[in-house]
Design an enzyme around this catalytic site. Structure first.
Site, PDB file in Angstrom:
ATOM      1  N   ILE A   1       0.867  -1.171   0.000  1.00  0.00           N
ATOM      2  CA  ILE A   1       0.000   0.000   0.000  1.00  0.00           C
ATOM      3  C   ILE A   1       0.910   1.229   0.000  1.00  0.00           C
ATOM      4  CG2 ILE A   1      -2.022  -1.071   1.070  1.00  0.00           C
ATOM      5  CD1 ILE A   1      -1.177  -0.054   3.749  1.00  0.00           C
ATOM      6  N   ASP A   2       0.396   2.334  -0.499  1.00  0.00           N
ATOM      7  CA  ASP A   2       1.207   3.533  -0.656  1.00  0.00           C
ATOM      8  C   ASP A   2       1.712   4.056   0.687  1.00  0.00           C
ATOM      9  OD1 ASP A   2       0.654   3.427  -3.371  1.00  0.00           O
ATOM     10  OD2 ASP A   2      -1.077   4.754  -3.200  1.00  0.00           O
ATOM     11  N   LYS A   3       2.784   4.831   0.636  1.00  0.00           N
ATOM     12  CA  LYS A   3       3.383   5.417   1.831  1.00  0.00           C
ATOM     13  C   LYS A   3       2.339   6.129   2.689  1.00  0.00           C
ATOM     14  CE  LYS A   3       6.487   9.137   3.255  1.00  0.00           C
ATOM     15  NZ  LYS A   3       7.357  10.250   2.803  1.00  0.00           N
TER      16      LYS A   3
ATOM     17  N   THR B   1      -0.905   5.821   2.696  1.00  0.00           N
ATOM     18  CA  THR B   1      -2.114   5.039   2.979  1.00  0.00           C
ATOM     19  C   THR B   1      -1.817   4.176   4.198  1.00  0.00           C
ATOM     20  OG1 THR B   1      -2.746   4.946   0.642  1.00  0.00           O
ATOM     21  CG2 THR B   1      -3.704   3.286   2.093  1.00  0.00           C
TER      22      THR B   1
ATOM     23  N   ARG C   1      -7.008   5.629  -5.830  1.00  0.00           N
ATOM     24  CA  ARG C   1      -6.776   7.059  -6.028  1.00  0.00           C
ATOM     25  C   ARG C   1      -7.047   7.464  -7.475  1.00  0.00           C
ATOM     26  NH1 ARG C   1      -0.797   7.527  -3.820  1.00  0.00           N
ATOM     27  NH2 ARG C   1      -1.129   9.780  -4.148  1.00  0.00           N
TER      28      ARG C   1
END
Length: 303
Positions: free
Chosen positions: A137-139, A141, A237
């Site tokens: 998962i993104d930084k 998130t 996103r």
């Protein structure tokens, strides 16, 4: 050494080889592709070419991807939020702001550094920089991730992702009032040709499907649950921006005037999968971070 093959399509002809190949995989930069060309690791129709080579229809590209550079990833003592652990799997709740795995030039402070201190028996399938990492998962998130502690578990968990049988539900706050209660976004995602750091919906992108339902509506925002069917880079996103309801706080895909939150208002709340050894279905839920919950409370109060 991994080998990747690609045949040039109509929309790719007359384009530079580095541009075409960098769009095949979002993790490949044009600089990296040029280096492969110079090293002879990338060939066209079996021949070594120059970095400024322009592709022709039906060109056969073969890339011999070298093994990842051996870099020391040091264990770091972190206060990890472990939700479950046994001999095969770890489920961890990642805070917003933490990178999942190291990259060249960024080797410390990541979830992998913390996991290596917590348990030294992570799977080796993804190499030295991403041991045990099955999905990311993104930084900015927050939320739940499953991590494999051996190669058998890793392969079993990855196959569930391929089979689309893993439950992955996210909570998000988006700009705008979504009029319908439920929806499915089925739109392919690929690298943005105008901005290499961004993804976008493109005809030739990879299949991407997001299901959503509206949980609450406010004056200018909606609180939604998004469920991933696929797992493309920045998928939620990109998809929410695509239908006109970008995530609040998203510095890349959202408007500048937004809610006061450090990064996108996106939380991986529910994670479910079949245990690789016991074959029992397991599901976990992590509450929203305090700042996320505070924003929701303020929206409910009309402030």
């Amino acid at each position: 050494m991994e080998k990747v093959e690609h045949i040039i399509q109509e929309n790719e002809q007359n384009e530079r080889i580095d541009k075409v190949v960098s769009l095949i995989n979002p993790e490949w930069s044009r600089t990296q592709v040029k280096q492969w060309v110079k090293d002879g690791a990338l060939t066209v129709n079996g021949k070594v070419i120059k970095p400024n080579y322009k592709c022709s229809l039906n060109d056969q590209i073969e890339i011999s991807i070298p093994e990842p550079e051996a870099l020391d990833v040091l264990p770091e003592d972190m206060n990890l939020d472990i939700y479950y652990e046994d001999h095969d799997v770890v489920v961890v709740n990642k805070p917003r702001g933490m990178v999942v795995h190291p990259a060249p030039g960024h080797l410390t402070g990541t979830l992998v550094n913390g996991l290596m201190h917590h348990c030294n028996d992570l799977s080796g399938i993804n190499g030295v920089l991403r041991p045990g990492i099955v999905h990311r998962i993104d930084k900015d998130t927050s939320g739940l991730l499953m991590v494999a502690k051996n190669d058998y578990a890793h392969e079993k968990l990855v196959q569930q992702l391929v089979d689309k049988s893993v439950t992955r539900k996210y909570y998000a706050i988006v700009h705008g009032i979504i009029p319908h209660d439920y929806g499915t976004i089925d739109a392919p995602i690929g690298r943005d040709s105008h901005d290499r750091q961004s993804m976008t919906v493109v005809d030739k992108g990879k299949n991407a499907v997001t299901h959503f339902r509206v949980l609450e509506r406010f004056d200018q925002f909606s609180f939604v649950e998004c469920e991933l069917e696929t797992g493309r880079t920045h998928q939620i996103r990109v998809h929410m921006k695509y239908i006109g309801f970008p995530l609040a706080g998203d510095p890349k895909y959202g408007p500048r005037k937004t809610l006061k939150i450090d990064g996108q208002a996106l939380h991986a709340a529910i994670l479910g999968f079949v245990h690789p050894k016991t074959e029992e279905y397991m599901e976990f839920e992590a509450p929203m971070p305090k700042d996320f919950q505070q924003i929701l409370d303020e929206l409910r109060q009309g402030s």
